[in-house]
Motif scaffolding. Sequence first.
Motif, PDB file in Angstrom:
ATOM      1  N   ILE A   6       0.842  -1.204   0.000  1.00 53.61           N
ATOM      2  CA  ILE A   6       0.000   0.000   0.000  1.00 53.61           C
ATOM      3  C   ILE A   6       0.872   1.248   0.000  1.00 53.61           C
ATOM      4  N   ALA A   7       1.933   1.235   0.788  1.00 55.28           N
ATOM      5  CA  ALA A   7       2.846   2.381   0.839  1.00 55.28           C
ATOM      6  C   ALA A   7       3.473   2.635  -0.526  1.00 55.28           C
ATOM      7  N   GLY A   8       3.795   1.566  -1.242  1.00 61.45           N
ATOM      8  CA  GLY A   8       4.366   1.720  -2.574  1.00 61.45           C
ATOM      9  C   GLY A   8       3.402   2.395  -3.529  1.00 61.45           C
ATOM     10  N   VAL A   9       2.124   2.009  -3.440  1.00 64.16           N
ATOM     11  CA  VAL A   9       1.103   2.636  -4.278  1.00 64.16           C
ATOM     12  C   VAL A   9       0.953   4.113  -3.923  1.00 64.16           C
ATOM     13  N   LEU A  10       0.877   4.402  -2.623  1.00 67.06           N
ATOM     14  CA  LEU A  10       0.733   5.793  -2.186  1.00 67.06           C
ATOM     15  C   LEU A  10       1.911   6.640  -2.647  1.00 67.06           C
ATOM     16  N   ALA A  68       9.488   4.127   3.148  1.00 62.76           N
ATOM     17  CA  ALA A  68       9.645   3.585   4.500  1.00 62.76           C
ATOM     18  C   ALA A  68       8.736   4.301   5.483  1.00 62.76           C
ATOM     19  N   ASP A  69       8.643   5.623   5.356  1.00 64.71           N
ATOM     20  CA  ASP A  69       7.800   6.406   6.256  1.00 64.71           C
ATOM     21  C   ASP A  69       6.325   6.057   6.055  1.00 64.71           C
ATOM     22  N   LEU A  70       5.915   5.908   4.813  1.00 65.57           N
ATOM     23  CA  LEU A  70       4.530   5.546   4.524  1.00 65.57           C
ATOM     24  C   LEU A  70       4.228   4.118   4.982  1.00 65.57           C
ATOM     25  N   THR A  71       5.184   3.228   4.825  1.00 69.02           N
ATOM     26  CA  THR A  71       4.999   1.846   5.284  1.00 69.02           C
ATOM     27  C   THR A  71       4.747   1.810   6.786  1.00 69.02           C
ATOM     28  N   ALA A  72       5.523   2.574   7.535  1.00 70.19           N
ATOM     29  CA  ALA A  72       5.350   2.618   8.992  1.00 70.19           C
ATOM     30  C   ALA A  72       3.979   3.158   9.358  1.00 70.19           C
ATOM     31  N   ALA A  73       3.527   4.198   8.632  1.00 69.77           N
ATOM     32  CA  ALA A  73       2.217   4.781   8.927  1.00 69.77           C
ATOM     33  C   ALA A  73       1.095   3.794   8.637  1.00 69.77           C
ATOM     34  N   VAL A  74       1.169   3.116   7.496  1.00 68.20           N
ATOM     35  CA  VAL A  74       0.125   2.155   7.131  1.00 68.20           C
ATOM     36  C   VAL A  74       0.150   0.961   8.081  1.00 68.20           C
ATOM     37  N   ARG A  75       1.352   0.523   8.466  1.00 70.46           N
ATOM     38  CA  ARG A  75       1.439  -0.613   9.399  1.00 70.46           C
ATOM     39  C   ARG A  75       0.825  -0.239  10.748  1.00 70.46           C
ATOM     40  N   ASP A  76       1.018   0.985  11.201  1.00 66.76           N
ATOM     41  CA  ASP A  76       0.402   1.432  12.449  1.00 66.76           C
ATOM     42  C   ASP A  76      -1.125   1.394  12.331  1.00 66.76           C
ATOM     43  N   LEU A  77      -1.647   1.800  11.181  1.00 66.75           N
ATOM     44  CA  LEU A  77      -3.091   1.756  10.959  1.00 66.75           C
ATOM     45  C   LEU A  77      -3.604   0.322  10.993  1.00 66.75           C
ATOM     46  N   LEU A  78      -2.872  -0.571  10.351  1.00 64.44           N
ATOM     47  CA  LEU A  78      -3.295  -1.977  10.345  1.00 64.44           C
ATOM     48  C   LEU A  78      -3.289  -2.548  11.752  1.00 64.44           C
ATOM     49  N   ARG A  79      -2.295  -2.211  12.524  1.00 64.40           N
ATOM     50  CA  ARG A  79      -2.259  -2.696  13.916  1.00 64.40           C
ATOM     51  C   ARG A  79      -3.452  -2.153  14.702  1.00 64.40           C
ATOM     52  N   ALA A  80      -3.774  -0.890  14.460  1.00 67.27           N
ATOM     53  CA  ALA A  80      -4.869  -0.263  15.200  1.00 67.27           C
ATOM     54  C   ALA A  80      -6.215  -0.917  14.909  1.00 67.27           C
ATOM     55  N   VAL A  81      -6.429  -1.341  13.678  1.00 67.28           N
ATOM     56  CA  VAL A  81      -7.748  -1.879  13.318  1.00 67.28           C
ATOM     57  C   VAL A  81      -7.826  -3.394  13.423  1.00 67.28           C
ATOM     58  N   THR A  82      -6.707  -4.050  13.753  1.00 68.05           N
ATOM     59  CA  THR A  82      -6.753  -5.512  13.864  1.00 68.05           C
ATOM     60  C   THR A  82      -6.463  -6.003  15.268  1.00 68.05           C
ATOM     61  N   THR A  83      -6.277  -5.088  16.223  1.00 63.18           N
ATOM     62  CA  THR A  83      -5.995  -5.538  17.588  1.00 63.18           C
ATOM     63  C   THR A  83      -7.057  -4.987  18.531  1.00 63.18           C
TER      64      THR A  83
END
Length: 208
Positions: A99-103, A193-208
């Motif tokens: 997703i970060a790559g697309v963004l 890398a910065d976008l990947t970290a942001a998207v990964r934080d979002l995924l953690r927030a909505v799956t935990t």
Amino acid sequence: MTRRTKRVAVLADAAIALLAESGMRGLTHRAVDVRAGMPAGTTSAYLRTRQALVEAVVQRLADLDRADLGDRQLPTTAPSGQPGPRLSPADLDQLAAGIAGVLDHWLSAGRHRTLARYACLLEAVHRPQLRTILEHGTVLRTQAVDLLARAGAPDPRRQGHQFVAFVDGLLFDRLVGAGALDAPPPGTPASRADLTAAVRDLLRAVTT
């Protein structure tokens, strides 16, 4: 692809470039003819009204966005009616990077398309007949619901829709918001890398 389909795609690409440069005020049939290098009257012959022209732009943007998403190594959604495999933490890391790559692409090489998309969305606020542009976002939401369900999200439908909204907000912030002031330059490893970290934080927030 038929001759007409190819010609409409060329005209739509020219219109997208004009929208990115000048917004809706710069989008005219004559300007599209000039930008596309076509004889005067070509755009009117294929896309008679302004609404038809904008609708062609919207469809072209949707087609190009789907191609971008298809080029990334994202976990695929399952066939209709069949449960997909469970997503592991490694799958979610892959999803975040994809997703970060697309963004990042939409912020750099595809920046003109992103600007054109937002111009169409703003136009739809004042022209209800153009609100079909919103329907193209439902595909991403459906995919997000499926992926989050497979990742164990407790409320995948609600959280899938929220996830897409959050990611779209991230894109808008990096493109024209305050986030553009201190984010890494688009198109660089640091940006991805910065976008990947942001998207990964979002995924953690909505799956935990």
